[in-house]
Enzyme design. Structure first.
Site, short mmCIF file in Angstrom:
data_model
loop_
_atom_site.label_atom_id
_atom_site.label_comp_id
_atom_site.label_asym_id
_atom_site.label_seq_id
_atom_site.Cartn_x
_atom_site.Cartn_y
_atom_site.Cartn_z
CG HIS A 116 27.18 12.25 24.02
ND1 HIS A 116 28.13 11.47 24.64
CD2 HIS A 116 27.00 13.33 24.82
CE1 HIS A 116 28.49 12.05 25.77
NE2 HIS A 116 27.81 13.17 25.91
CD GLU A 155 20.60 10.89 32.82
OE1 GLU A 155 20.87 10.03 33.69
OE2 GLU A 155 21.44 11.70 32.39
#
Lengths: 327, 359
Positions: A129, A60
């Site tokens: 998540h 990321e």
């Protein structure tokens, strides 16, 4: 105009903006061949090719960091951050770099960058998540943060974000991707960032929410109406810029406010809204401002997430009590 | 054209070198004399600036800053391989001469380290990222710039500077990996100057060299004598040519030494080995270039003297100009934060202005 789910609206927006402007590129994890884990980019790589819809290595930090570079080189990247929970791996690029590049270069570099990210709970995702981490990013000057709740707004605000020369964190309620469905123009259009949406008008209390919580709160308002409580529901849509005037006008009218967020209690964006209401509407208030949030504990595993995230019952019960106690 | 070696190798790779300290040439450099004269001017100019700024800092007239002392050949030789009209630099903070050659004004650099945000201003058309204080954060950005240039059909490249310390950050590894995958035309210019503040090179990695890490990411790596202007130019020019031709990224390890302090707040006497330092001071990169030019018979004491006088004047001019610029108003807190500022920020700007007017 036709009925579209939120994911369809987002996909249509991406396709149309990419057709209109060859500088728009999509990068992210699994966005190409798979079409994204939620299929937001389904079919885009087939239409636009591998140079405009790019499957990235799973890192990321460099996804965000190279997106900054792509933007500086003249492109308009739309990054899919697969889940906002993974944003911590890129937090240094998001917080220190994306948000400050214009400032640090004294205006030499614009950053027409959109970071789309699914977030929030309610669909039994694996651990890490589902957190609603918007407050990290609203506390980051230089970064715009929006969180639409309808398919219409998802399309219009995404188009606006792509056209913006400021970096925009575009938060998408993963619970709403397929559950939320509404009328969306088939053609391109833009919805300005920074204006809230009145989902329902009312006179007794203002309920303020954003993203998936707006949908839930609007349902709660139906039940409150059956109980004789007239609730006005504000879907903020945009957290930065924030529609202070819209919030103020509503609370001045109703004299009561409740802010509902999925995130944990302390230091959340609800606290910012409450401070804003207090500053602007103190003498109109008939009751303390109510805050309905998750507890100050980590987001739990899926089987118990309904205990964690505020739901319709909590909103109905706590708002009923607020109104009755201050009647 | 060259006898430098790419890793991997069975032996630890000796840094590629063209020029001995006494100015003797070991190979065929492609840098012309005109380029060498120009490069020497940047090297002496920034050495002069470093000395002046350090003196000013000691008097409280300049902020904390990091000099490029000892690393001039490494920075100048690499930057001379770039074409400022189409190539980009993503600096860290110790690469002043490269920034100057690319078109960033010395006055802005001085202003930045005096704490004036206007110093960060990069002139239009200068292909430069801001100075980077957050170590390694510029490396993914450089990779993205390079990749973006390629996607848009330019043959421009991006070169990013960072140190042995920064190479321990995740951003370094993620970037080399991505650059390998997308064949980004980026040059990762790692200045191994021996130290990350007080942390020695040995603590940064157990790898024999930094350059051989390139292998794991599917890109080329090379080690060069960072105190040899001609050698640094040679390998960087080769990496740039390869990138322009579509050959992808290169990791260059430039072996040099920080002969000054980390910055003006640092006290290297607490950790540095004096013998090691003395050995590197004896490899001074500016002396080496001047020895080379003297051997060629194109450089005299009076040339050297004249260059230093010109550089002193240029530094004085820039510092005087920077010092003459008044501190900005509170507008500097709000300018350039957003292209389209939210209403709340605009209100805050007015509030700050009002408060400023009253004080």
């Amino acid at each position: 105009m036709s009925d579209k789910t939120m994911i369809e609206a987002i996909r249509e927006c991406l396709r149309q903006e990419m057709e209109a402007d060859s500088r728009v590129v999509v990068i992210g994890e699994d966005v190409g061949r798979l079409g994204g884990v939620f299929r937001a980019t389904d079919g885009l790589q087939a239409q636009f090719g591998k140079n405009r819809v790019v499957d990235m290595p799973l890192a990321e930090g460099v996804i965000i960091g190279s997106g900054i570079g792509l933007a500086m080189s003249g492109l308009r990247p739309v990054i899919e951050l697969q889940f906002l929970g993974f944003g911590h791996q890129a937090f240094h690029q998001l917080g220190q770099q994306v948000a400050r590049l214009r400032f640090r270069s004294q205006g030499r570099h614009s950053l027409p960058l959109v970071i789309r990210s699914p977030y929030g709970g309610g669909v039994r995702t694996p651990e890490l998540h589902s957190d609603a981490f918007e407050a990290f990013y609203t506390h980051t000057p230089g970064l715009k943060v929006v969180a639409p709740a309808s398919a219409h707004d998802a399309k219009g605000m995404l188009a606006e974000a792509i056209a913006s020369d400021d970096p925009v964190l575009f938060l998408e309620p993963l619970k709403g991707y397929r559950l939320v469905k509404d009328d969306v123009p088939d053609e391109r259009f833009r919805t300005p960032l920074g204006k809230l949406r009145v989902m329902r008008e009312g006179t007794d209390v203002t309920l303020i929410a954003w993203s998936a919580a707006s949908v839930m709160v609007n349902q709660a308002a139906e039940i409150l109406a059956e109980r004789g409580i007239s609730a006005e529901v504000l879907d903020l849509r945009s957290l930065n810029p924030l529609d202070v005037d819209g919030i103020t006008a509503s609370v001045e009218k109703t004299g009561r406010a409740a802010v509902i967020q999925e995130a944990s209690f302390t230091g959340g964006f609800a606290s910012e809204i409450i401070a804003t209401v207090q500053e602007h509407c103190f003498y109109n208030l008939q009751a303390p401002i109510l805050r309905i949030t998750a507890p100050d504990t980590p987001y739990p595993l899926g089987a118990v997430e309904d205990l964690y995230v505020p739901d319709i019952d909590r909103v109905v019960n706590e708002v009923t009590a607020l109104v009755q106690e201050s009647a | 054209m060259s006898d430098y070696r790419f890793v991997p190798s069975d032996e630890p790779v000796a840094p590629f070198n063209l020029l001995a300290q006494d100015g003797t040439l070991h190979g065929q450099p492609s840098m012309t004399d005109a380029q060498v004269f120009d490069a020497l001017r940047y090297m002496v100019l920034t050495r002069t600036f470093d000395e002046k700024a350090t003196a000013l800092q000691r008097q409280g007239r300049f902020g904390t800053f990091s000099s490029v002392r000892g690393q001039e050949a490494s920075v100048v030789g690499s930057s001379f391989a770039l074409d400022p009209s189409k190539d980009w630099i993503a600096p860290q903070y110790r690469e002043l001469p490269a920034l100057l050659r690319h078109g960033y004004p010395l006055e802005n650099f001085a202003l930045y380290f005096m704490g004036n945000p206007r110093g960060g201003s990069i002139p239009e058309g200068v292909n430069l990222l801001p100075l980077q204080i957050s170590l390694a954060a510029q490396i993914p950005q450089a990779t993205g710039v390079a990749w973006g240039l390629k996607l848009q059909g330019s043959d421009g490249v991006a070169l990013t500077y960072f140190g042995d310390g920064a190479s321990s950050e995740g951003d370094f590894h993620e970037s080399l990996n991505l650059a390998g995958v997308v064949k980004a035309p980026v040059i990762f210019f790692l200045q191994n100057n021996g130290w990350a503040i007080s942390t020695p090179r040995a603590i940064q990695t157990a790898a024999r060299s930094f350059a051989e890490r390139a292998l794991g990411y599917g890109i080329d790596g090379v080690v060069v004598d960072g105190n040899d202007l001609l050698a640094v130019y040679e390998v960087t020019a080769a990496a740039v040519a390869k990138a322009r031709a579509g050959g992808g990224a290169t990791l260059i390890e430039s072996v040099t030494y920080r002969t000054g302090a980390h910055n003006t707040a640092d006290d290297p006497s607490r950790y540095i080995d004096n013998d090691e330092l003395a050995a590197w001071v004896a490899k001074d990169p500016i002396e080496r270039v001047e020895n080379y030019l003297r051997k060629k018979g194109v450089w005299s004491d009076s040339d050297a003297q004249q260059l230093r006088e010109e550089c002193a004047q240029e530094v004085d001019r820039a510092v005087t100009a920077a010092r003459a610029i008044p501190l900005p108003t509170s507008d500097a807190l709000f300018d350039h934060v957003y292209a389209d500022p939210p209403a709340l920020i605009q209100q805050q700007r007015q509030t700050w202005k009002k408060r400023e007017a009253q004080s």
